[in-house]
Motif scaffolding. Structure first.
Motif, PDB file in Angstrom:
ATOM      1  N   MET A 132       0.813  -1.217   0.000  1.00  0.00           N
ATOM      2  CA  MET A 132       0.000   0.000   0.000  1.00  0.00           C
ATOM      3  C   MET A 132       0.849   1.271   0.000  1.00  0.00           C
ATOM      4  O   MET A 132       0.386   2.320  -0.413  1.00  0.00           O
ATOM      5  N   VAL A 133       2.058   1.180   0.492  1.00  0.00           N
ATOM      6  CA  VAL A 133       2.895   2.381   0.572  1.00  0.00           C
ATOM      7  C   VAL A 133       3.911   2.455  -0.559  1.00  0.00           C
ATOM      8  O   VAL A 133       4.677   3.414  -0.617  1.00  0.00           O
ATOM      9  N   GLU A 134       3.878   1.471  -1.462  1.00  0.00           N
ATOM     10  CA  GLU A 134       4.831   1.488  -2.563  1.00  0.00           C
ATOM     11  C   GLU A 134       4.713   2.797  -3.344  1.00  0.00           C
ATOM     12  O   GLU A 134       3.614   3.204  -3.732  1.00  0.00           O
ATOM     13  N   GLY A 135       5.849   3.455  -3.538  1.00  0.00           N
ATOM     14  CA  GLY A 135       5.868   4.707  -4.278  1.00  0.00           C
ATOM     15  C   GLY A 135       5.434   5.909  -3.466  1.00  0.00           C
ATOM     16  O   GLY A 135       5.328   7.018  -3.979  1.00  0.00           O
ATOM     17  N   ARG A 136       5.200   5.696  -2.200  1.00  0.00           N
ATOM     18  CA  ARG A 136       4.762   6.790  -1.330  1.00  0.00           C
ATOM     19  C   ARG A 136       5.824   7.092  -0.286  1.00  0.00           C
ATOM     20  O   ARG A 136       6.681   6.274   0.005  1.00  0.00           O
ATOM     21  N   GLU A 137       5.743   8.255   0.290  1.00  0.00           N
ATOM     22  CA  GLU A 137       6.657   8.639   1.356  1.00  0.00           C
ATOM     23  C   GLU A 137       6.003   8.326   2.700  1.00  0.00           C
ATOM     24  O   GLU A 137       4.841   8.664   2.924  1.00  0.00           O
ATOM     25  N   VAL A 138       6.763   7.675   3.574  1.00  0.00           N
ATOM     26  CA  VAL A 138       6.264   7.339   4.901  1.00  0.00           C
ATOM     27  C   VAL A 138       7.023   8.180   5.923  1.00  0.00           C
ATOM     28  O   VAL A 138       8.250   8.155   5.963  1.00  0.00           O
ATOM     29  N   GLU A 139       6.292   8.921   6.694  1.00  0.00           N
ATOM     30  CA  GLU A 139       6.907   9.762   7.719  1.00  0.00           C
ATOM     31  C   GLU A 139       6.583   9.169   9.077  1.00  0.00           C
ATOM     32  O   GLU A 139       5.419   8.973   9.413  1.00  0.00           O
ATOM     33  N   THR A 140       7.611   8.891   9.848  1.00  0.00           N
ATOM     34  CA  THR A 140       7.401   8.233  11.136  1.00  0.00           C
ATOM     35  C   THR A 140       7.334   9.247  12.269  1.00  0.00           C
ATOM     36  O   THR A 140       7.789  10.383  12.148  1.00  0.00           O
ATOM     37  N   LEU A 141       6.797   8.777  13.384  1.00  0.00           N
ATOM     38  CA  LEU A 141       6.779   9.606  14.582  1.00  0.00           C
ATOM     39  C   LEU A 141       8.200   9.965  15.015  1.00  0.00           C
ATOM     40  O   LEU A 141       8.449  11.074  15.475  1.00  0.00           O
ATOM     41  N   GLU A 142       9.130   9.031  14.824  1.00  0.00           N
ATOM     42  CA  GLU A 142      10.515   9.291  15.207  1.00  0.00           C
ATOM     43  C   GLU A 142      11.075  10.494  14.439  1.00  0.00           C
ATOM     44  O   GLU A 142      11.850  11.280  14.983  1.00  0.00           O
ATOM     45  N   HIS A 143      10.716  10.626  13.172  1.00  0.00           N
ATOM     46  CA  HIS A 143      11.147  11.796  12.410  1.00  0.00           C
ATOM     47  C   HIS A 143      10.398  13.043  12.871  1.00  0.00           C
ATOM     48  O   HIS A 143      11.006  14.096  13.073  1.00  0.00           O
ATOM     49  N   ILE A 144       9.100  12.922  13.012  1.00  0.00           N
ATOM     50  CA  ILE A 144       8.283  14.082  13.374  1.00  0.00           C
ATOM     51  C   ILE A 144       8.783  14.713  14.671  1.00  0.00           C
ATOM     52  O   ILE A 144       8.909  15.928  14.775  1.00  0.00           O
ATOM     53  N   ARG A 145       9.110  13.873  15.652  1.00  0.00           N
ATOM     54  CA  ARG A 145       9.494  14.418  16.971  1.00  0.00           C
ATOM     55  C   ARG A 145      10.825  15.156  16.935  1.00  0.00           C
ATOM     56  O   ARG A 145      11.148  15.862  17.886  1.00  0.00           O
ATOM     57  N   GLU A 146      11.588  15.003  15.866  1.00  0.00           N
ATOM     58  CA  GLU A 146      12.857  15.710  15.740  1.00  0.00           C
ATOM     59  C   GLU A 146      12.709  17.077  15.064  1.00  0.00           C
ATOM     60  O   GLU A 146      13.681  17.807  14.949  1.00  0.00           O
ATOM     61  N   THR A 147      11.522  17.417  14.616  1.00  0.00           N
ATOM     62  CA  THR A 147      11.285  18.710  13.983  1.00  0.00           C
ATOM     63  C   THR A 147      10.848  19.721  15.052  1.00  0.00           C
ATOM     64  O   THR A 147      10.370  19.311  16.121  1.00  0.00           O
ATOM     65  N   PRO A 148      10.972  21.015  14.785  1.00  0.00           N
ATOM     66  CA  PRO A 148      10.511  22.011  15.762  1.00  0.00           C
ATOM     67  C   PRO A 148       9.039  21.824  16.145  1.00  0.00           C
ATOM     68  O   PRO A 148       8.681  21.887  17.319  1.00  0.00           O
ATOM     69  N   ARG A 149       8.207  21.569  15.163  1.00  0.00           N
ATOM     70  CA  ARG A 149       6.779  21.374  15.470  1.00  0.00           C
ATOM     71  C   ARG A 149       6.582  20.094  16.259  1.00  0.00           C
ATOM     72  O   ARG A 149       5.807  20.053  17.215  1.00  0.00           O
ATOM     73  N   GLY A 150       7.288  19.039  15.883  1.00  0.00           N
ATOM     74  CA  GLY A 150       7.188  17.775  16.607  1.00  0.00           C
ATOM     75  C   GLY A 150       7.646  17.907  18.052  1.00  0.00           C
ATOM     76  O   GLY A 150       7.047  17.321  18.955  1.00  0.00           O
ATOM     77  N   GLU A 151       8.705  18.683  18.268  1.00  0.00           N
ATOM     78  CA  GLU A 151       9.159  18.919  19.642  1.00  0.00           C
ATOM     79  C   GLU A 151       8.075  19.636  20.440  1.00  0.00           C
ATOM     80  O   GLU A 151       7.862  19.329  21.614  1.00  0.00           O
TER      81      GLU A 151
END
Ligand code: FES
Length: 93
Positions: A1-20
């Motif tokens: 289902m995710v083939e060819g799509r970008e998957v963004e994980t919580l681990e990545h999100i939490r490293e962004t200013p908004r995620g913090e």
């Protein structure tokens, strides 16, 4: 289902200013009790704040409407977001 799509994980999100800010909002606002719902809540908040950096209470509740939290009654989550997670011009994403 995710083939060819970008998957963004919580681990990545939490490293962004908004995620913090989202993590801070959930922790300081008391929006984490058992923690079962927390990853889904955090990802839903990321999606909401990405589209609407300054949601009001109703918009936050609408943004979380697909997530179930059995512990908090959502009030602490919403208050934490309003107090700690709104964009004040520091996001670069
Ligand atoms: S904190 Fe327990 S279900 Fe949300």
């Amino acid at each position: 289902m995710v083939e060819g799509r970008e998957v963004e994980t919580l681990e990545h999100i939490r490293e962004t200013p908004r995620g913090e800010r989202i993590v801070t909002a959930l922790a300081r606002g008391g929006g984490v009790q058992c923690g079962f719902c927390t990853p889904g809540i955090a990802v839903a908040l990321e999606a909401l704040l990405r589209e609407n950096p300054k949601p009001d209470e109703t918009e936050i509740r609408d943004g979380l409407s697909g997530n179930l939290c059995r512990c908090t009654g959502y009030q602490q989550i919403v208050e934490g977001v309003l107090e700690h997670a709104l964009d004040h011009g520091t996001d670069s994403l």
